[in-house]
Design a protein around this motif. Structure first.
Motif, PDB file in Angstrom:
ATOM      1  N   GLU A 138       0.816  -1.220   0.000  1.00 17.15           N
ATOM      2  CA  GLU A 138       0.000   0.000   0.000  1.00 17.15           C
ATOM      3  C   GLU A 138       0.850   1.271   0.000  1.00 17.15           C
ATOM      4  OE1 GLU A 138      -3.018  -0.286   3.035  1.00 17.15           O
ATOM      5  OE2 GLU A 138      -3.845  -2.106   2.156  1.00 17.15           O
ATOM      6  N   LEU A 139       2.162   1.101  -0.003  1.00 13.98           N
ATOM      7  CA  LEU A 139       3.053   2.263  -0.126  1.00 13.98           C
ATOM      8  C   LEU A 139       3.327   2.481  -1.610  1.00 13.98           C
ATOM      9  CD1 LEU A 139       5.685   1.737   2.720  1.00 13.98           C
ATOM     10  CD2 LEU A 139       3.478   2.876   2.815  1.00 13.98           C
ATOM     11  N   SER A 140       2.614   3.396  -2.210  1.00 16.59           N
ATOM     12  CA  SER A 140       2.767   3.655  -3.638  1.00 16.59           C
ATOM     13  C   SER A 140       4.082   4.370  -3.934  1.00 16.59           C
ATOM     14  CB  SER A 140       1.608   4.523  -4.141  1.00 16.59           C
ATOM     15  OG  SER A 140       1.689   5.820  -3.563  1.00 16.59           O
ATOM     16  N   ALA A 141       4.433   4.394  -5.209  1.00 14.33           N
ATOM     17  CA  ALA A 141       5.652   5.103  -5.624  1.00 14.33           C
ATOM     18  C   ALA A 141       5.547   6.583  -5.283  1.00 14.33           C
ATOM     19  CB  ALA A 141       5.885   4.907  -7.120  1.00 14.33           C
ATOM     20  N   ASP A 142       4.360   7.160  -5.466  1.00 14.17           N
ATOM     21  CA  ASP A 142       4.168   8.580  -5.139  1.00 14.17           C
ATOM     22  C   ASP A 142       4.376   8.826  -3.647  1.00 14.17           C
ATOM     23  OD1 ASP A 142       3.658   9.329  -7.723  1.00 14.17           O
ATOM     24  OD2 ASP A 142       1.477   9.212  -7.532  1.00 14.17           O
ATOM     25  N   LEU A 143       3.901   7.899  -2.828  1.00 13.72           N
ATOM     26  CA  LEU A 143       4.061   8.058  -1.386  1.00 13.72           C
ATOM     27  C   LEU A 143       5.532   7.971  -0.991  1.00 13.72           C
ATOM     28  CD1 LEU A 143       2.366   8.332   1.284  1.00 13.72           C
ATOM     29  CD2 LEU A 143       2.806   5.898   1.586  1.00 13.72           C
ATOM     30  N   ILE A 144       6.251   7.030  -1.598  1.00 18.23           N
ATOM     31  CA  ILE A 144       7.682   6.899  -1.309  1.00 18.23           C
ATOM     32  C   ILE A 144       8.409   8.180  -1.691  1.00 18.23           C
ATOM     33  CG2 ILE A 144       9.808   5.657  -1.876  1.00 18.23           C
ATOM     34  CD1 ILE A 144       7.866   4.153  -0.048  1.00 18.23           C
ATOM     35  N   ARG A 145       8.034   8.766  -2.826  1.00 19.70           N
ATOM     36  CA  ARG A 145       8.662  10.030  -3.220  1.00 19.70           C
ATOM     37  C   ARG A 145       8.341  11.124  -2.209  1.00 19.70           C
ATOM     38  NH1 ARG A 145       7.919   8.156  -8.589  1.00 19.70           N
ATOM     39  NH2 ARG A 145       5.746   8.834  -8.664  1.00 19.70           N
ATOM     40  N   GLN A 146       7.118  11.130  -1.701  1.00 20.15           N
ATOM     41  CA  GLN A 146       6.744  12.119  -0.692  1.00 20.15           C
ATOM     42  C   GLN A 146       7.590  11.942   0.564  1.00 20.15           C
ATOM     43  OE1 GLN A 146       2.537  12.228   0.153  1.00 20.15           O
ATOM     44  NE2 GLN A 146       2.772  13.701   1.824  1.00 20.15           N
ATOM     45  N   LEU A 147       7.823  10.709   0.959  1.00 15.79           N
ATOM     46  CA  LEU A 147       8.663  10.443   2.126  1.00 15.79           C
ATOM     47  C   LEU A 147      10.097  10.914   1.883  1.00 15.79           C
ATOM     48  CD1 LEU A 147       7.483   6.827   3.092  1.00 15.79           C
ATOM     49  CD2 LEU A 147       6.943   8.955   4.281  1.00 15.79           C
TER      50      LEU A 147
END
Length: 208
Positions: A138-147
């Motif tokens: 559930e950790l999308s690529a967009d979320l990883i970039r946000q992190l």
């Protein structure tokens, strides 16, 4: 306070301006009225959401517990989850993660967005991933970039430790003797080898 008189104006613009100005100066009457609207389950959702937006914009003190209280409200749960990103409060990650498993897909996206908004929230999120409270998938690529955009070295290390996190996919000629793909654990980039025979076959079939 002149707010009570202006609030009764027939002109919506005057009412809104009076409310905004009074909030800027922390008028307790306005804050109380908006909080009452926010908590009123019988009020129209748009009115409640507008009250929430105004209170959050004014950074009204003591609002965090009220937002967390809205987790029990089906109508306001999503807006409350999103709004919590505006506050730096140690109770927020625990409260959000405590209901994560019961959230709808859209609400989970709201929750993850808030947990990726601040470094200590993100640390709690990665702890939850390591503990299987939040599925890695559930950790999308967009979320990883946000992190990663939080630019925190310790957090970056935790992202790598969580494992199997792909933040970006890139295609490049790596050579026929190289594997089909390579993952750079430091950046989260997955390289697809276009010269690998298997990849080349399908690449030509779809792009020929």
């Amino acid at each position: 306070s002149v707010y009570p008189k202006l609030a009764k104006s027939a002109d919506a613009g005057i009412r809104d301006a009076a409310e905004s100005l009074s909030l800027t100066f922390g008028d307790p009457q306005v804050i109380a009225a908006l909080e009452q609207t926010l908590a009123d389950n019988s009020a129209e959702p748009k009115r409640r959401q507008a009250a929430l937006a105004a209170l959050v914009k004014a950074q009204v003190k003591g609002l965090v517990p009220k937002l967390i209280g809205l987790f029990a409200d089906d109508v306001m749960r999503g807006p409350a989850l999103r709004s919590l990103a505006a506050y730096d409060d140690a109770t927020i990650p625990h409260a959000v993660l405590g209901i994560y498993g019961a959230l709808t897909p859209a609400e989970k996206r709201d929750a993850l967005g808030t947990l990726a908004a601040r470094v200590r929230y993100a640390q709690a999120l990665l702890d939850a991933v390591a503990a299987d409270v939040v599925p890695r998938a559930e950790l999308s690529a967009d979320l990883i970039r946000q992190l990663r955009n939080l630019k925190d070295p310790a957090l970056e290390k935790r992202i790598v430790e969580v494992g199997s996190v792909v933040g970006e996919v890139a295609f490049e000629d790596l050579g026929t003797q190289q594997p089909i793909a390579k993952l750079d654990a430091t950046t989260g980039r997955l390289w697809i080898n276009l010269e690998h025979p298997f990849v080349a076959h399908f690449w030509e079939a779809f792009n020929g």
